[in-house]
Design a protein around this motif. Sequence first.
Motif, short mmCIF file in Angstrom:
data_model
loop_
_atom_site.label_atom_id
_atom_site.label_comp_id
_atom_site.label_asym_id
_atom_site.label_seq_id
_atom_site.Cartn_x
_atom_site.Cartn_y
_atom_site.Cartn_z
N LEU A 270 8.95 57.59 -83.58
CA LEU A 270 9.57 56.14 -83.90
C LEU A 270 10.51 55.79 -83.28
CD1 LEU A 270 8.76 54.18 -86.11
CD2 LEU A 270 10.22 55.43 -87.70
N GLY A 271 10.38 54.68 -82.97
CA GLY A 271 11.57 54.00 -82.39
C GLY A 271 11.45 53.82 -80.78
N VAL B 250 6.88 42.23 -58.05
CA VAL B 250 7.52 41.38 -59.35
C VAL B 250 7.67 42.44 -60.55
CG1 VAL B 250 6.77 39.72 -60.87
CG2 VAL B 250 6.14 39.48 -58.58
N HIS B 251 9.00 42.34 -61.02
CA HIS B 251 9.32 43.05 -62.12
C HIS B 251 9.22 42.35 -63.26
CE1 HIS B 251 10.76 46.48 -59.74
NE2 HIS B 251 10.92 45.69 -58.96
N MET B 252 8.38 42.42 -64.43
CA MET B 252 8.17 41.71 -65.46
C MET B 252 9.11 42.45 -66.38
SD MET B 252 5.05 40.49 -67.77
CE MET B 252 5.20 39.36 -68.87
N CYS B 253 10.18 41.74 -66.97
CA CYS B 253 10.85 42.04 -67.82
C CYS B 253 10.93 41.62 -69.43
CB CYS B 253 12.50 42.05 -67.60
SG CYS B 253 12.92 42.44 -65.87
N ILE B 254 10.98 42.59 -70.22
CA ILE B 254 11.07 41.92 -71.83
C ILE B 254 12.30 42.56 -72.47
CG2 ILE B 254 9.76 42.03 -73.94
CD1 ILE B 254 7.18 42.22 -72.17
N GLU B 255 13.09 41.89 -72.75
CA GLU B 255 14.38 42.23 -73.45
C GLU B 255 14.48 41.98 -74.74
OE1 GLU B 255 18.06 39.98 -72.25
OE2 GLU B 255 18.59 42.00 -71.17
N ASP B 256 14.75 42.91 -75.32
CA ASP B 256 14.87 42.50 -76.85
C ASP B 256 16.46 43.11 -77.18
OD1 ASP B 256 15.21 45.21 -78.30
OD2 ASP B 256 12.96 45.46 -77.51
N ARG C 121 1.07 43.12 -74.49
CA ARG C 121 0.94 42.85 -75.96
C ARG C 121 1.59 44.39 -76.68
NH1 ARG C 121 -4.08 44.07 -77.72
NH2 ARG C 121 -4.96 42.48 -76.06
N ASN C 122 1.46 45.33 -76.33
CA ASN C 122 2.10 46.56 -76.62
C ASN C 122 3.60 46.47 -76.69
OD1 ASN C 122 -0.45 47.60 -77.49
ND2 ASN C 122 -0.37 48.81 -75.69
N ILE C 123 4.10 46.09 -75.32
CA ILE C 123 5.63 46.12 -75.36
C ILE C 123 6.26 45.00 -76.18
CG2 ILE C 123 7.43 45.30 -73.69
CD1 ILE C 123 5.45 46.57 -71.32
N LEU C 124 5.52 43.63 -76.21
CA LEU C 124 5.96 42.68 -77.10
C LEU C 124 5.95 42.91 -78.52
CD1 LEU C 124 4.51 39.36 -75.42
CD2 LEU C 124 7.16 40.08 -75.97
N ASN C 125 4.74 43.74 -78.96
CA ASN C 125 5.00 44.36 -80.35
C ASN C 125 5.93 45.13 -80.95
OD1 ASN C 125 2.72 42.85 -81.30
ND2 ASN C 125 1.12 44.38 -80.71
N ASN C 126 6.04 46.14 -79.83
CA ASN C 126 7.39 47.16 -79.93
C ASN C 126 8.78 46.47 -80.25
OD1 ASN C 126 5.72 49.55 -80.32
ND2 ASN C 126 5.90 49.91 -78.24
#
Length: 83
Positions: free
Chosen positions: A82-83, A51-57, A24-29
């Motif tokens: 910030l950022g 297993v490496h879960m990856c969140i790419e923005d 949740r924190n990673i997705l919010n950021n």
Amino acid sequence: GVVNKLDEEVVVFADPDLIEVAVRNILNNAAKFSYAGSFISIFCEKTNDHVHMCIEDQGVGMSEDQIKTILADSYSITKSKLG
């Protein structure tokens, strides 16, 4: 938008509450620092025993120095910026 590329067959043994907070924190950021109209992709990379879960923005990103700083053993969350 969010693109979910997670394989439903991936099984991970972990504390579900801690994983939920972390994701949740990673997705919010990712959403907070992404540009309007860009996408956030969620996917997994599997190796033999990990297993490496990856969140790419497609957001503002971080400099090499910022990445080295937060990955250092001496880094403290109270020094975050910030950022």
